[in-house]
Scaffold this motif. Structure first.
Motif, PDB file in Angstrom:
ATOM      1  N   UNK A  33       0.858  -1.180   0.000  1.00  0.00           N
ATOM      2  CA  UNK A  33       0.000   0.000   0.000  1.00  0.00           C
ATOM      3  C   UNK A  33       0.899   1.236   0.000  1.00  0.00           C
ATOM      4  N   UNK A  34       0.598   2.199  -0.856  1.00  0.00           N
ATOM      5  CA  UNK A  34       1.331   3.466  -0.858  1.00  0.00           C
ATOM      6  C   UNK A  34       0.423   4.560  -0.310  1.00  0.00           C
ATOM      7  N   UNK A  35       0.920   5.311   0.669  1.00  0.00           N
ATOM      8  CA  UNK A  35       0.203   6.446   1.241  1.00  0.00           C
ATOM      9  C   UNK A  35       0.861   7.721   0.745  1.00  0.00           C
ATOM     10  N   UNK A  36       0.096   8.546   0.033  1.00  0.00           N
ATOM     11  CA  UNK A  36       0.654   9.724  -0.634  1.00  0.00           C
ATOM     12  C   UNK A  36       0.136  10.998   0.028  1.00  0.00           C
ATOM     13  N   UNK A  37       0.942  11.606   0.919  1.00  0.00           N
ATOM     14  CA  UNK A  37       0.485  12.825   1.573  1.00  0.00           C
ATOM     15  C   UNK A  37       0.451  14.029   0.639  1.00  0.00           C
ATOM     16  N   UNK A  38       1.264  13.978  -0.423  1.00  0.00           N
ATOM     17  CA  UNK A  38       1.333  15.081  -1.373  1.00  0.00           C
ATOM     18  C   UNK A  38       1.814  14.577  -2.712  1.00  0.00           C
ATOM     19  N   UNK A  39       2.755  15.302  -3.305  1.00  0.00           N
ATOM     20  CA  UNK A  39       3.157  15.036  -4.681  1.00  0.00           C
ATOM     21  C   UNK A  39       3.945  13.736  -4.847  1.00  0.00           C
ATOM     22  N   UNK A  40       3.613  13.017  -5.926  1.00  0.00           N
ATOM     23  CA  UNK A  40       4.416  11.910  -6.432  1.00  0.00           C
ATOM     24  C   UNK A  40       4.834  12.318  -7.835  1.00  0.00           C
ATOM     25  N   UNK A  41       6.127  12.537  -8.022  1.00  0.00           N
ATOM     26  CA  UNK A  41       6.602  13.105  -9.284  1.00  0.00           C
ATOM     27  C   UNK A  41       7.774  12.304  -9.823  1.00  0.00           C
ATOM     28  N   UNK A  42       7.904  12.290 -11.153  1.00  0.00           N
ATOM     29  CA  UNK A  42       9.039  11.636 -11.784  1.00  0.00           C
ATOM     30  C   UNK A  42       9.148  10.185 -11.373  1.00  0.00           C
ATOM     31  N   UNK A  43      10.365   9.791 -10.997  1.00  0.00           N
ATOM     32  CA  UNK A  43      10.571   8.415 -10.545  1.00  0.00           C
ATOM     33  C   UNK A  43       9.750   8.104  -9.302  1.00  0.00           C
ATOM     34  N   UNK A  44       9.454   9.111  -8.499  1.00  0.00           N
ATOM     35  CA  UNK A  44       8.592   8.906  -7.335  1.00  0.00           C
ATOM     36  C   UNK A  44       7.208   8.439  -7.731  1.00  0.00           C
ATOM     37  N   UNK A  45       6.740   8.870  -8.896  1.00  0.00           N
ATOM     38  CA  UNK A  45       5.467   8.379  -9.404  1.00  0.00           C
ATOM     39  C   UNK A  45       5.569   6.889  -9.711  1.00  0.00           C
ATOM     40  N   UNK A  70       3.041   4.010  -8.320  1.00  0.00           N
ATOM     41  CA  UNK A  70       2.250   3.186  -9.229  1.00  0.00           C
ATOM     42  C   UNK A  70       2.611   1.715  -9.133  1.00  0.00           C
ATOM     43  N   UNK A  71       3.812   1.399  -8.667  1.00  0.00           N
ATOM     44  CA  UNK A  71       4.218  -0.001  -8.516  1.00  0.00           C
ATOM     45  C   UNK A  71       3.507  -0.680  -7.357  1.00  0.00           C
ATOM     46  N   UNK A  72       2.956   0.102  -6.423  1.00  0.00           N
ATOM     47  CA  UNK A  72       2.235  -0.464  -5.281  1.00  0.00           C
ATOM     48  C   UNK A  72       0.907  -1.063  -5.745  1.00  0.00           C
ATOM     49  N   UNK A  73       0.326  -1.906  -4.921  1.00  0.00           N
ATOM     50  CA  UNK A  73      -0.950  -2.537  -5.255  1.00  0.00           C
ATOM     51  C   UNK A  73      -2.125  -1.594  -5.046  1.00  0.00           C
ATOM     52  N   UNK A  74      -2.072  -0.800  -3.980  1.00  0.00           N
ATOM     53  CA  UNK A  74      -3.135   0.145  -3.651  1.00  0.00           C
ATOM     54  C   UNK A  74      -2.511   1.478  -3.280  1.00  0.00           C
ATOM     55  N   UNK A 117      -6.760   4.808  -5.250  1.00  0.00           N
ATOM     56  CA  UNK A 117      -7.891   3.971  -4.882  1.00  0.00           C
ATOM     57  C   UNK A 117      -8.829   4.664  -3.915  1.00  0.00           C
ATOM     58  N   UNK A 118      -8.258   5.518  -3.058  1.00  0.00           N
ATOM     59  CA  UNK A 118      -9.056   6.216  -2.057  1.00  0.00           C
ATOM     60  C   UNK A 118      -8.433   7.577  -1.765  1.00  0.00           C
ATOM     61  N   UNK A 119      -9.291   8.522  -1.346  1.00  0.00           N
ATOM     62  CA  UNK A 119      -8.843   9.821  -0.856  1.00  0.00           C
ATOM     63  C   UNK A 119      -9.387   9.992   0.558  1.00  0.00           C
ATOM     64  N   UNK A 120      -8.506  10.356   1.488  1.00  0.00           N
ATOM     65  CA  UNK A 120      -8.917  10.578   2.876  1.00  0.00           C
ATOM     66  C   UNK A 120      -8.391  11.934   3.321  1.00  0.00           C
ATOM     67  N   UNK A 121      -8.871  12.419   4.439  1.00  0.00           N
ATOM     68  CA  UNK A 121      -8.370  13.681   4.982  1.00  0.00           C
ATOM     69  C   UNK A 121      -6.892  13.545   5.335  1.00  0.00           C
ATOM     70  N   UNK A 122      -6.160  14.629   5.165  1.00  0.00           N
ATOM     71  CA  UNK A 122      -4.713  14.587   5.366  1.00  0.00           C
ATOM     72  C   UNK A 122      -4.297  14.086   6.727  1.00  0.00           C
TER      73      UNK A 122
END
Length: 278
Positions: A118-130, A134-138, A197-202
């Motif tokens: 599972x990847x938790x993204x608090x903000x930007x995922x850019x370049x190789x960070x993207x 995207x390699x994560x399952x969720x 997959x989902x958006x939650x409050x920060x």
């Protein structure tokens, strides 16, 4: 399942720990939006290796410290060195080989990981960070999560699997749009495209992401491992071949303790309690 431990990574650029069956990996350069370093990549490889083999890890949660997930390559460091390739006129075979290894050991490893990621993204995922996201399952984001390929803006074609992952996930037309134009994709659009997959409050992100990862860690681990193997196999196979591939995996689960516990629980009208090992 409730025991906790810290994993030494040898660098402050990346942190590792285990709690409730969840292996937590934190990209830890918040002052640089968690831009990649060699130490971070080495630490990530080591953590993935340990967590794949660890009996107390049933799922992995990958996130970034601070306000970003990962900015990808450190563009400021590139500029200080005269570009990503430094002063070289051509990319050396050794450099190409090293990056192939790095990509296989990080994004490639996350994508093919035998346990849910599972990847938790608090903000930007850019370049190789993207690519890491995207390699994560969720993927779980917040109202501040954005995704951007970013490569075209710095005169690069892209690495760490971003083109392949985007092509698979959203199709060739949208993948070309995101790669060529490098426009920032807002969280609602990411959700619509299936990039989130989902958006939650920060302020709920890590609790909700850990809750989801712990749910997966407490699930039928053999079944989930085979399920992911089936989904990965489907990437390159037709229906008939995929169905043939499913059979031994399914029947292997049919003789597992988790399956027997689940059918007992169904008859007894209770929640199953799955074992901690596959």
């Amino acid at each position: 399942m409730n025991q906790s431990r810290t994993i030494e990574t040898g660098t402050k650029d990346i942190l590792g720990s285990v709690r409730d069956g969840v292996g937590l990996i934190v990209l830890n350069r918040p002052e640089s939006r968690n831009a990649m370093t060699a130490d971070m990549m080495t630490g990530l490889t080591a953590l993935l290796t340990e967590m794949e083999d660890a009996q107390d890890v049933g799922a992995v949660l990958l996130t970034g410290a601070g306000k970003s997930f990962c900015a990808g390559g450190d563009v400021k460091a590139f500029a200080a060195n005269g570009g990503e390739g430094g002063s070289a006129a051509v990319a050396s075979p050794d450099r190409i080989a090293r990056q192939r290894t790095s990509q296989a050991d990080t994004v490639g490893r996350i994508y093919a990981f035998s346990k849910p990621v599972v990847a938790a993204l608090p903000g930007a995922a850019a370049g190789a960070g993207l690519g890491f996201a995207l390699a994560a399952d969720l993927r779980i984001g917040t109202p501040k999560t954005v995704m951007v390929t970013a490569f075209a803006k710095v005169g690069l074609s892209g690495d760490y699997g971003t083109a392949w992952l985007l092509h698979r996930m959203i199709g060739p037309a949208r993948a070309r749009e995101l790669m060529f134009l490098s426009e920032r994709i807002d969280p609602d659009t990411c959700l619509e495209l299936g990039l989130l997959n989902r958006i939650v409050l920060g302020d709920e992100l890590m609790d909700r992401a850990h809750e989801l990862a712990a749910r997966l860690a407490g699930g039928p681990r053999l079944a989930l491992r085979h399920m992911k193997a089936n989904l990965l196999h489907a990437d390159a196979a037709g229906l008939a071949e995929s169905m043939d591939h499913e059979i031994p995996n399914h029947l292997d689960c049919g003789v597992s303790d988790d399956h027997r516990e689940a059918v007992r629980a169904f008859v007894e009208k209770r929640e199953p309690v799955f074992g901690a090992t596959p």
